[in-house]
Design an enzyme around this catalytic site. Sequence first.
Site, short mmCIF file in Angstrom:
data_model
loop_
_atom_site.label_atom_id
_atom_site.label_comp_id
_atom_site.label_asym_id
_atom_site.label_seq_id
_atom_site.Cartn_x
_atom_site.Cartn_y
_atom_site.Cartn_z
N GLY A 43 49.81 52.16 37.12
CA GLY A 43 49.24 50.65 37.24
C GLY A 43 49.10 50.41 35.22
O GLY A 43 49.75 49.18 35.06
N ASP A 99 44.78 49.51 34.00
CA ASP A 99 45.52 48.05 34.47
C ASP A 99 44.61 46.84 35.03
O ASP A 99 44.18 46.10 34.45
CB ASP A 99 46.82 48.41 35.76
CG ASP A 99 45.97 48.94 36.91
OD1 ASP A 99 45.30 49.85 36.50
OD2 ASP A 99 46.82 48.66 38.03
N ASP A 102 38.04 47.00 39.02
CA ASP A 102 37.56 46.67 39.76
C ASP A 102 36.57 47.24 40.51
O ASP A 102 35.81 46.81 40.04
CB ASP A 102 39.04 46.68 41.55
CG ASP A 102 39.13 45.97 42.73
OD1 ASP A 102 38.39 45.30 42.51
OD2 ASP A 102 39.82 46.56 43.58
N LYS A 130 38.36 42.43 37.75
CA LYS A 130 37.59 41.57 38.01
C LYS A 130 36.62 41.16 38.78
O LYS A 130 35.55 42.31 38.37
CB LYS A 130 38.79 41.51 40.07
CG LYS A 130 39.19 41.98 40.37
CD LYS A 130 40.21 42.33 41.59
CE LYS A 130 41.99 42.40 41.93
NZ LYS A 130 41.52 43.40 42.84
N PHE A 151 44.13 39.53 45.16
CA PHE A 151 44.99 40.75 44.88
C PHE A 151 46.06 40.26 43.49
O PHE A 151 46.68 39.88 44.00
CB PHE A 151 45.25 41.17 46.16
CG PHE A 151 46.00 42.74 45.91
CD1 PHE A 151 45.67 43.97 46.36
CD2 PHE A 151 47.26 42.95 45.99
CE1 PHE A 151 46.14 45.13 46.18
CE2 PHE A 151 47.93 43.70 46.11
CZ PHE A 151 47.26 44.69 45.66
N VAL A 152 46.18 41.28 42.78
CA VAL A 152 46.91 40.36 42.05
C VAL A 152 48.65 41.36 41.85
O VAL A 152 48.42 42.84 41.90
CB VAL A 152 46.95 40.29 40.54
CG1 VAL A 152 45.43 39.44 40.30
CG2 VAL A 152 45.89 41.41 39.77
N ASP A 158 50.70 46.59 40.91
CA ASP A 158 52.03 46.75 42.04
C ASP A 158 51.23 46.76 43.76
O ASP A 158 49.69 46.69 44.23
CB ASP A 158 52.71 48.14 42.60
CG ASP A 158 51.10 49.12 42.89
OD1 ASP A 158 49.49 49.67 41.90
OD2 ASP A 158 51.79 49.85 43.59
N ARG A 164 55.91 45.86 40.29
CA ARG A 164 56.20 45.97 38.98
C ARG A 164 55.96 45.70 38.00
O ARG A 164 55.62 45.14 36.31
CB ARG A 164 55.24 47.72 38.36
CG ARG A 164 54.81 48.14 39.64
CD ARG A 164 54.93 49.73 39.29
NE ARG A 164 53.63 51.13 40.04
CZ ARG A 164 52.61 50.84 40.39
NH1 ARG A 164 51.89 50.62 39.29
NH2 ARG A 164 52.24 51.96 41.37
P1 IMP Z 1 38.90 50.75 41.08
O1 IMP Z 1 38.62 50.40 42.06
O2 IMP Z 1 38.53 50.07 39.55
O3 IMP Z 1 39.45 52.47 40.90
O4 IMP Z 1 41.00 50.06 40.28
C1 IMP Z 1 41.58 51.78 40.93
C2 IMP Z 1 43.62 50.99 41.04
O5 IMP Z 1 42.92 49.80 42.36
C3 IMP Z 1 44.10 50.19 39.74
O6 IMP Z 1 43.86 51.26 38.47
C4 IMP Z 1 44.80 49.40 40.19
O7 IMP Z 1 46.33 50.66 40.17
C5 IMP Z 1 44.27 49.45 41.50
N1 IMP Z 1 43.82 48.03 41.80
C6 IMP Z 1 42.98 47.03 42.06
N2 IMP Z 1 42.97 45.65 42.33
C7 IMP Z 1 44.43 45.66 42.18
C8 IMP Z 1 45.31 44.26 42.24
O8 IMP Z 1 45.01 43.34 42.78
N3 IMP Z 1 46.29 44.47 42.67
C9 IMP Z 1 46.65 45.78 42.35
N4 IMP Z 1 45.73 46.53 41.78
C10 IMP Z 1 44.45 46.61 41.87
MG MG Z 2 46.48 52.21 38.92
#
Ligand code: IMP
Ligand code: MG
Length: 183
Positions: A43, A99, A102, A130, A151-152, A158, A164
């Site tokens: 990402g 990236d 979330d 987010k 969702f972006v 991606d 990407r």
């Molecule tokens: P986490 O939920 O903070 O562990 O994020 C994990 C990974 O989920 C991020 O590094 C992204 O690769 C992916 N991710 C989370 N939200 C999005 C989104 O809106 N679009 C695309 N990938 C996302």
């Molecule tokens: Mg990622």
Amino acid sequence: MYKELGQILVTAQQIRRRTKELGKEISQVYQNEEIFIISIINGAIIFTADLVRSISNPVWLDCIRVSSYRHATNPESEPRILDNFQIDVAGRHVLIIDDILDTGKTISMVTGIIQDMRPASLRSCMLLKKKGTRVVPYKADFIGFTIPNKFVVGYGLDFAGRYRNLPVIGVLKPELQNPPEWR
Ligand code: IMP
Ligand code: MG
């Protein structure tokens, strides 16, 4: 306009400007220290490539490849390391680049691994944050943009490996989020 996107949240020009600003902020915070950057891929690939070129300090760069397995069939799974970075960062000034913040699970896991190596300092720079989605609390040191809970895709982000390469960050059209041919 991009046919895959229902809405653009961050334009290419905004990304360019903010990346340059972040590079300056980071360079100031680290003074003349060498920065050991660990980029969470895939990402953060594109963001990292741009950001490191706006940092004036000496930089050492490696990547950690993490899969979040964020599929409709298994949304609750934990992040998994597919390929780790290659040196001991003990005593180094480490900056993690990712990236998007979330749930916070990925960055928390990577932070834990690096913290165990006893770096001199540890900070993180997230392209996006987010709003209102944290499962694990996490405070990033540098943040590009704060976005709503949508969702972006684009600029490294991606959906199932696609989009990407879009130069902007936008909301993927709902009808593309689960196309029949991928089921
Ligand atoms: P986490 O939920 O903070 O562990 O994020 C994990 C990974 O989920 C991020 O590094 C992204 O690769 C992916 N991710 C989370 N939200 C999005 C989104 O809106 N679009 C695309 N990938 C996302
Ligand atoms: Mg990622």
